[in-house]
Design an enzyme around this catalytic site. Structure first.
Site, short mmCIF file in Angstrom:
data_model
loop_
_atom_site.label_atom_id
_atom_site.label_comp_id
_atom_site.label_asym_id
_atom_site.label_seq_id
_atom_site.Cartn_x
_atom_site.Cartn_y
_atom_site.Cartn_z
CE LYS A 172 -4.39 1.22 2.04
NZ LYS A 172 -5.10 0.85 3.50
O1 G3P Z 1 -8.03 1.83 5.32
C1 G3P Z 1 -8.31 3.05 4.47
C2 G3P Z 1 -9.61 3.60 4.92
O2 G3P Z 1 -10.60 2.52 4.76
C3 G3P Z 1 -9.93 4.26 6.20
O3 G3P Z 1 -11.20 4.48 6.59
O4 G3P Z 1 -12.78 5.04 8.36
O5 G3P Z 1 -10.20 5.73 8.56
O6 G3P Z 1 -11.77 6.92 7.14
P1 G3P Z 1 -11.52 5.45 7.62
#
Ligand code: G3P
Length: 219
Positions: free
Chosen positions: A87
């Site tokens: 990533k």
């Molecule tokens: O892993 C990346 C993403 O899905 C993060 O989500 O909920 O932290 O905005 P969030």
């Protein structure tokens, strides 16, 4: 549509795997921190544990922000297990790293995508996945789902093979809307995935079926 779970929590990953619908896992440094995983060796061990639980892709994020550092970390992560997808953040050196890994046959997930232009650049650099963060766009009163639609149109126009991995999924309707828009993958929490199960008419219908069955048995 592929279902990834967005967590580093081993119990939740196991539960999703046992449900039989899990295609992979995404993690990020915040999710690893949430599980108390820190230090180089512990982080690598944790990724290996995740790979043992699931059959599919496991995104493991680099923390370096320069090209050489991302290449070093990414190669180490990719060597851990063939399920690992490196990533990479959407920054200038990240684009160079995406191209480097693409040329080497190492799969990548370009993260922190907030615009169609960023997704286009990542696809041109050979990213395996792009991760548009729809929930975080919604948080700032911008239509996250519209970004999925824009990227879908652009990738289809040019037949890019890069997959759209809808990330920052906050609830079950996000999953359904992303599926309607043709996102290739969604990554969300266990609750949002299990939310797809639920309908009150299912519960009412099952209760009635079982009551009638039992009435017949007792007749
Ligand atoms: O892993 C990346 C993403 O899905 C993060 O989500 O909920 O932290 O905005 P969030």
């Amino acid at each position: 549509m592929k279902f990834f779970i967005d967590t580093a929590n081993l119990d939740q990953i196991k539960e999703a795997q046992e449900l039989g619908v899990l295609d992979g896992v995404t993690t990020n440094p915040s999710l690893m921190h949430k599980e108390g995983i820190s230090g180089h060796d512990n982080i690598l061990k944790h990724y290996s544990k995740i790979c043992e639980i699931v059959d599919g892709d496991v995104s493991a994020e680099v923390t370096a922000t320069d090209f050489d550092g991302m290449v070093k970390q990414g190669e180490e992560l990719a060597a851990l297990h063939d399920q690992i997808v490196v990533k990479i953040p959407m920054i200038e050196d990240g684009v160079k790293a995406l191209k480097y890994f693409s040329d080497k046959g190492i799969r990548t997930n370009c993260t922190l995508i907030f615009s169609a232009g960023q997704a286009l650049l990542a696809a041109k650099a050979g990213a395996t996945y792009v991760s548009p963060f729809i929930g975080r766009l919604d948080d700032i009163s911008t239509d996250g789902l519209n970004l999925i639609a824009e990227i879908r149109m652009i990738f289809d126009n040019y037949a890019y093979e890069t997959e759209i991995l809808a990330a920052s999924i906050r609830h079950t309707m996000h999953i359904i809307d992303c599926a309607k828009l043709g996102a290739d993958v969604m990554t969300g929490g266990l609750d949002s995935i299990k939310g797809l199960l639920k309908h009150p008419l299912t519960d009412i219908g099952l209760e009635k079926f079982l009551a009638d069955f039992n009435a017949g048995q007792n007749a």
